[in-house]
Write a protein that holds these residues in place. Structure first.
Motif, PDB file in Angstrom:
ATOM      1  N   ILE A 173       0.837  -1.215   0.000  1.00 55.79           N
ATOM      2  CA  ILE A 173       0.000   0.000   0.000  1.00 55.79           C
ATOM      3  C   ILE A 173       0.860   1.249   0.000  1.00 55.79           C
ATOM      4  N   SER A 174       1.901   1.261  -0.795  1.00 55.89           N
ATOM      5  CA  SER A 174       2.778   2.415  -0.964  1.00 55.89           C
ATOM      6  C   SER A 174       3.472   2.827   0.333  1.00 55.89           C
ATOM      7  N   SER A 175       3.544   1.930   1.311  1.00 56.89           N
ATOM      8  CA  SER A 175       4.190   2.248   2.579  1.00 56.89           C
ATOM      9  C   SER A 175       5.056   1.073   3.008  1.00 56.89           C
ATOM     10  N   GLN A 176       5.993   1.367   3.895  1.00 53.41           N
ATOM     11  CA  GLN A 176       6.826   0.331   4.490  1.00 53.41           C
ATOM     12  C   GLN A 176       6.270  -0.048   5.856  1.00 53.41           C
ATOM     13  N   PHE A 177       5.804  -1.292   5.961  1.00 56.28           N
ATOM     14  CA  PHE A 177       5.338  -1.819   7.228  1.00 56.28           C
ATOM     15  C   PHE A 177       6.459  -2.630   7.862  1.00 56.28           C
ATOM     16  N   LEU A 178       6.676  -2.432   9.143  1.00 53.54           N
ATOM     17  CA  LEU A 178       7.722  -3.167   9.842  1.00 53.54           C
ATOM     18  C   LEU A 178       7.287  -4.617  10.018  1.00 53.54           C
ATOM     19  N   SER A 179       8.132  -5.529   9.587  1.00 54.53           N
ATOM     20  CA  SER A 179       7.831  -6.952   9.710  1.00 54.53           C
ATOM     21  C   SER A 179       7.781  -7.344  11.181  1.00 54.53           C
ATOM     22  N   PRO A 180       6.897  -8.284  11.546  1.00 56.47           N
ATOM     23  CA  PRO A 180       6.863  -8.734  12.947  1.00 56.47           C
ATOM     24  C   PRO A 180       8.116  -9.478  13.370  1.00 56.47           C
ATOM     25  N   ILE A 181       8.967  -9.873  12.408  1.00 54.80           N
ATOM     26  CA  ILE A 181      10.239 -10.496  12.782  1.00 54.80           C
ATOM     27  C   ILE A 181      11.404  -9.642  12.284  1.00 54.80           C
ATOM     28  N   ALA A 182      11.192  -8.331  12.193  1.00 53.48           N
ATOM     29  CA  ALA A 182      12.300  -7.426  11.893  1.00 53.48           C
ATOM     30  C   ALA A 182      13.309  -7.471  13.024  1.00 53.48           C
ATOM     31  N   ASP A 183      14.519  -7.023  12.741  1.00 52.85           N
ATOM     32  CA  ASP A 183      15.600  -7.122  13.729  1.00 52.85           C
ATOM     33  C   ASP A 183      15.237  -6.475  15.066  1.00 52.85           C
TER      34      ASP A 183
ATOM     35  N   PRO B  66       0.600  -4.251  17.539  1.00 51.20           N
ATOM     36  CA  PRO B  66       1.437  -3.054  17.718  1.00 51.20           C
ATOM     37  C   PRO B  66       1.385  -2.526  19.146  1.00 51.20           C
ATOM     38  N   ARG B  67       2.510  -2.010  19.623  1.00 54.02           N
ATOM     39  CA  ARG B  67       2.515  -1.325  20.914  1.00 54.02           C
ATOM     40  C   ARG B  67       1.690  -0.037  20.828  1.00 54.02           C
ATOM     41  N   ILE B  68       1.831   0.675  19.681  1.00 55.56           N
ATOM     42  CA  ILE B  68       1.051   1.892  19.444  1.00 55.56           C
ATOM     43  C   ILE B  68       0.196   1.645  18.206  1.00 55.56           C
ATOM     44  N   LYS B  69      -1.102   1.679  18.343  1.00 59.28           N
ATOM     45  CA  LYS B  69      -2.005   1.266  17.276  1.00 59.28           C
ATOM     46  C   LYS B  69      -1.897   2.123  16.020  1.00 59.28           C
ATOM     47  N   GLY B  70      -1.504   3.355  16.159  1.00 63.44           N
ATOM     48  CA  GLY B  70      -1.440   4.222  14.988  1.00 63.44           C
ATOM     49  C   GLY B  70      -0.199   4.041  14.140  1.00 63.44           C
ATOM     50  N   ASP B  71       0.797   3.279  14.618  1.00 63.40           N
ATOM     51  CA  ASP B  71       2.031   3.082  13.856  1.00 63.40           C
ATOM     52  C   ASP B  71       1.807   2.126  12.692  1.00 63.40           C
ATOM     53  N   VAL B  72       2.707   2.198  11.717  1.00 66.92           N
ATOM     54  CA  VAL B  72       2.563   1.412  10.486  1.00 66.92           C
ATOM     55  C   VAL B  72       3.052  -0.012  10.757  1.00 66.92           C
ATOM     56  N   LEU B  73       2.206  -0.782  11.432  1.00 69.19           N
ATOM     57  CA  LEU B  73       2.530  -2.130  11.867  1.00 69.19           C
ATOM     58  C   LEU B  73       1.342  -3.057  11.598  1.00 69.19           C
ATOM     59  N   PHE B  74       1.570  -4.345  11.759  1.00 66.68           N
ATOM     60  CA  PHE B  74       0.542  -5.349  11.522  1.00 66.68           C
ATOM     61  C   PHE B  74      -0.021  -5.876  12.838  1.00 66.68           C
ATOM     62  N   ASP B  75      -1.249  -6.397  12.769  1.00 67.74           N
ATOM     63  CA  ASP B  75      -1.805  -7.303  13.762  1.00 67.74           C
ATOM     64  C   ASP B  75      -1.806  -8.689  13.146  1.00 67.74           C
ATOM     65  N   GLY B  76      -1.640  -9.734  13.952  1.00 66.24           N
ATOM     66  CA  GLY B  76      -1.749 -11.052  13.353  1.00 66.24           C
ATOM     67  C   GLY B  76      -1.125 -12.141  14.185  1.00 66.24           C
TER      68      GLY B  76
ATOM     69  N   GLU C  22      -0.420 -14.877   9.277  1.00 63.55           N
ATOM     70  CA  GLU C  22      -1.599 -14.078   8.940  1.00 63.55           C
ATOM     71  C   GLU C  22      -1.391 -12.674   9.505  1.00 63.55           C
ATOM     72  N   MET C  23      -1.601 -11.667   8.676  1.00 66.66           N
ATOM     73  CA  MET C  23      -1.398 -10.278   9.093  1.00 66.66           C
ATOM     74  C   MET C  23      -2.586  -9.430   8.661  1.00 66.66           C
ATOM     75  N   ASN C  24      -3.015  -8.557   9.545  1.00 66.00           N
ATOM     76  CA  ASN C  24      -4.087  -7.608   9.259  1.00 66.00           C
ATOM     77  C   ASN C  24      -3.587  -6.196   9.516  1.00 66.00           C
ATOM     78  N   ILE C  25      -4.255  -5.248   8.897  1.00 66.72           N
ATOM     79  CA  ILE C  25      -3.934  -3.827   9.106  1.00 66.72           C
ATOM     80  C   ILE C  25      -5.074  -3.206   9.888  1.00 66.72           C
ATOM     81  N   ASN C  26      -4.760  -2.653  11.052  1.00 66.69           N
ATOM     82  CA  ASN C  26      -5.828  -2.103  11.880  1.00 66.69           C
ATOM     83  C   ASN C  26      -6.285  -0.743  11.361  1.00 66.69           C
ATOM     84  N   GLY C  27      -7.493  -0.382  11.712  1.00 62.73           N
ATOM     85  CA  GLY C  27      -8.119   0.816  11.159  1.00 62.73           C
ATOM     86  C   GLY C  27      -7.542   2.122  11.639  1.00 62.73           C
TER      87      GLY C  27
END
Length: 894
Positions: free
Chosen positions: A303-313, A341-351, A367-372
């Protein structure tokens, strides 16, 4: 805030002697840089000649003919113990990498060549089920999957609201760190050589259509296109499919030196909205829905953005992790880990993800979802599912990725667009190397039989079976294309969106330029057109005529192209000769951007535009594009320019001799290189899809005195380098570095005229608080930076975060000057710089102090608009110079 205000106020002090020294050094070495870059860019010509090398594969997969005579089919439905349909259950044929997944109703269908005796059903949170089937026959199954009853001993899941979440002594975090430590050995790129088959399908549909629209007289004749069986976010919906595409590839990877070759074996697709560039839309959708979903990368671009992977360093610093379940599989026990995500507004996944406990800690499902609460415009929901299959060597390779997302103007109501991108991977062959000559070929190749495949071929070779409704899209579109009302609707939509009204061999337009306004011409009326391949596939004609109510002068543009590759000049790739003559009016230094290319805001300007120029330009050009997006244009140009309004060409002699016409003759060479560029081809120009790769532009102009009345001999060199830098959670920066040098004694119209912008529309490439023709220079260097935070700051402010606004910071610095030989105050035989008299703002030499302007903006206002406050820091004593200015732009983005 005080820190930001302090930076804002002290910015003028930035241009000290140190900056002056380094910028001047940059200008002095510009010619040396050009000498180094030019040969480098020219060598790309050779790389652009790379050919398809699939023929060098001795026993390759590309174009391989299937010799198996048997097909095994499994169909049916999967439910849980209570009979509720299960979505995204992986259905795989044992002893192969063939797999599919269940749909929203739990149904599946998989047909593959070969005799298979067993099929396995697996899903996170459920026990795997293995069924015996009849090889080479059709097997109808109904599967009930029992839930997993085993959990890790001694692990208690507690609500983070009742107990503070901690990374320390958290078994889930310890497991994630093990996954991180083993990432390199588990990713596919760890193999020295690897080849596999890839099946890709993209679908796009409208949904939540108003019942009034569906029952209207207009749509009544198109009801056969509707799919009434779809399930969107758990609700039954009626879909209107608009695009479907299928592709089959063979992929060959070599680690050292790294090379990835993708061979397209088959392609099939339909696009109901034919006024849109189908190929470009598919490229854009691939990027939008994750062109390369690699869970092992630190950032996932989607979606034209960089989401941090849940297994990023460093993912434990941004995510919360919880052990959710243990699962028993034929390959051993696996653990399911939930993350949020620790902070829901950050560009992160739920899953949640599943990982092995065999010491390799490989991901087997995710499985990964993007919160609203994330600041993504128009997005209502997105679900990503990744499945991995164990290979004979024990590694888990990606077998299928499935991305579903729906978009709409409003979050919970109104029309929506839902898309699905499904990619299946099979036939993995690790440690299989091709001849070295093969890896010298193009990264993207096409097999000979790509477009000669029928439905039977696809049924045998696609690794993911189409649903009944998906299969009907092809026949429905064929029926639709024969309907006259549909053809008329597409004609009007093509005209409005593309700017040209198609009459067959000739197109009339651009319709958006039929009417405009500027201070020199008054109301401007323009009409034009161009030919299409229906007229001739080699000869293309284009032009327009225009007249203003104030100046009463007729303007013309007449162009003829000879396309050597029989491709229209507005399509990629170009390979043509072009001859043209243009007579029109414009602001000096803007190359006709004010008149015949102005947009909605451009007819309205701040201050006065008193400097105008009538130009008669004859050009003879050859243009060539290569598939690696290296291109060059070689042009002869004869330019006659006459000043108008308060612009006067006057010699700096004692008599003040007026010059009514200035003529130059020059040879121009333009080199451009955009590695890994992807484009959407419009009806008038191409649009690059932003990515992480740079774009280089080099312009060389050589003027000749005495040839075709050319009055001056000179050399003009310009360099432009652009790159977008991504910073994960902090957004991205667009950085442009420019430089130029004019060698020779020339009057100010032939110097570099700094691009200014007096309109109310924001211009990324111009100086938005500079007046037209305010600065000239014969050497310059500059940098333009715009950083987009994507709401990283505003999303954390109460009462504002729900607006989903986005913040922008920009800065533009330009250093340059005039050598004595080109300064009319020091050297005779030059034109005087236009003075600031009679309401004109005047023209000045860019001095030792760099021009600086900076801005702060807010975008995504009502999801479409952006407003920037621009501050100019110096040269404020110039007439018409404003310290602050406000710019607007129409900028819809995801």
């Amino acid at each position: 805030m005080s820190f930001i205000r302090r930076i804002w106020l002290v910015a003028p002090s930035f241009y000290n002697s140190s900056i002056h020294y380094y910028l001047k050094g940059f200008t002095n070495i510009l010619l040396k840089v050009v000498c180094c870059i030019c040969p480098l860019l020219l060598t790309l010509n050779a790389s652009g000649q790379q050919t398809d090398t699939t023929k060098t594969i001795p026993n390759g997969v590309a174009g391989q003919k299937d010799t198996l005579n048997q097909f095994t089919t499994v169909t049916g439905q999967v439910t849980d113990a209570a009979g509720k349909p299960l979505m995204y259950v992986t259905v795989s044929l044992n002893g192969s990498t063939y797999a599919t997944s269940t749909d929203s109703l739990g149904k599946f269908s998989l047909t593959r060549p070969g005799a298979f005796a067993k099929v396995t059903f697996s899903h996170v949170g459920f026990q795997a089920v293995v069924k015996t089937i009849k090889p080479g026959q059709v097997n109808k199954l109904r599967i009930s999957m029992p839930g997993s009853q085993t959990q890790l001993k001694g692990v208690f899941i507690t609500s983070p609201r009742k107990q503070r979440y901690r990374n320390k002594d958290n078994p889930a975090v310890s497991l994630i760190r093990q996954i991180i430590d083993h990432k390199n050995e588990n990713r596919m790129e760890s193999a020295a050589y690897l080849q596999y088959s890839q099946y890709e399908r993209i679908g796009l549909s409208f949904f939540n259509l108003p019942q009034k629209f569906i029952n209207s007289k207009f749509f009544g004749k198109y009801k056969f296109m509707l799919d009434t069986t779809a399930n969107v976010n758990g609700q039954k919906q009626t879909l209107l499919p608009v695009l479907q595409s299928e592709k089959l590839y063979d992929v060959y990877y070599r680690r050292q030196p790294e090379k990835n070759i993708q061979v397209l074996n088959a392609e099939k697709g339909v696009n109901i909205v034919q006024f849109i560039d189908t190929a470009g839309v598919q490229v854009y959708l691939n990027q939008l829905y994750g062109n390369n979903l690699d869970i092992y990368q630190n950032n996932i671009f989607i979606i034209s953005s960089q989401f941090l992977s849940p297994i990023a360093d460093h993912s434990p610093n941004f995510y919360k992790f919880f052990i959710a379940d243990t699962i028993s599989t034929p390959a051993g026990k696996q653990i399911e880990v939930a993350f949020t995500p620790r902070i829901k507004g950050d560009v992160l996944f739920d899953g949640k993800l599943t990982v092995t406990l065999d010491g390799h800690y490989a991901i087997t499902a995710c499985e990964m979802n993007i919160n609203g609460q994330i600041n993504v415009s128009f997005l209502r929901s997105m679900k990503i599912k990744l499945n991995f299959v164990r290979q004979p060597d024990g590694r888990y390779y990606l077998s299928k990725s499935d991305v579903n997302a729906d978009f709409g103007i409003y979050r919970t109501k109104g029309w929506g667009v839902i898309g699905e991108r499904t990619v299946s991977y099979s036939n993995y062959k690790p440690a299989v190397a091709q001849p070295e000559a093969f890896y010298n070929g193009k990264p993207e190749q096409v097999a000979p039989r790509t477009f000669n495949t029928d439905s039977t071929w696809w049924a045998a070779h696609r690794t993911d079976t189409l649903s009944k409704q998906q299969a009907q899209v092809y026949s429905n579109l064929h029926r639709l294309e024969q309907m006259a009302p549909y053809k008329r609707t597409m004609w009007w939509l093509s005209t409005l969106t593309g700017g040209y009204a198609d009459t067959g061999p000739v197109q009339i337009g651009p319709v958006g330029r039929f009417f405009s306004f500027n201070s020199q011409e008054g109301i401007r009326f323009e009409g034009g057109g161009r030919t299409t391949p229906k007229f001739d596939s080699t000869l293309y004609l284009q032009g327009y005529g225009a007249i203003g109510t104030k100046d009463k002068k007729i303007k013309v543009d007449a162009i003829a192209y000879i396309a050597l590759n029989k491709t229209a000049p507005y399509r990629f790739p170009n390979d043509y000769f072009r001859v043209s003559y243009l007579y029109d009016v414009d602001v000096p230094g803007h190359t006709f951007s004010i008149t015949n290319k102005q947009g909605a805001f451009s007819s309205f300007q701040r201050g006065k535009t008193n400097y105008w120029l009538y130009s008669g330009i004859f050009e003879l050009q050859y243009a060539k594009d290569f598939e690696n997006h290296f291109s060059y244009n070689f042009t002869f140009k004869n330019w006659n320019q006459s000043p108008a309004a308060q612009l006067v060409y006057q010699m700096n002699d004692d008599a003040g001799t007026l010059v009514h016409k200035l003529t130059t003759s020059e040879l121009d060479l333009h080199l451009r290189y955009a590695p890994n560029e992807q484009i959407i081809q419009g009806t008038q120009e191409r649009h690059s899809i932003h990515n992480k790769y740079p774009i280089f532009d080099l312009q060389l102009n050589r003027g000749f005195r005495g040839f075709m009345h050319g009055a001056y001999a000179y050399t003009d060199i310009g360099l432009n380098m652009y790159k977008r830098f991504y910073f994960s959670q902090l957004g991205y920066s667009d950085v442009t570095v420019i430089g130029g040098y004019v060698q020779g004694k020339v009057p100010f119209p032939l110097l570099n005229i700094s691009p200014a912008n007096q309109t109310f529309a924001y211009n990324r490439d111009a100086y938005n608080e500079m007046n037209y023709l305010e600065f000239v220079s014969d050497h310059y260097a500059g940098i333009n930076i715009t950083h987009t935070f994507n709401g990283f700051l505003l999303n954390k402010i109460p009462l504002i975060q729900h607006l989903k606004w986005r913040e922008y910071l920009s800065a533009k610095i330009l250093y340059g000057g005039l050598r004595a030989e080109n300064n009319p105050a020091l050297t005779q035989g030059l034109f005087r710089l236009p003075p600031a008299t009679n309401g004109a703002y005047g023209t000045y030499a860019l001095g030792s102090t760099p021009y600086i302007e900076a801005g702060a903006g807010v975008g995504n206002i009502f999801k479409f608009f952006r407003v920037d406050l621009i501050r100019r820091f110096n040269y404020l004593s110039h007439p018409g110079a404003a310290v602050y200015g406000i710019k607007f732009s129409f900028q819809p983005e995801f």
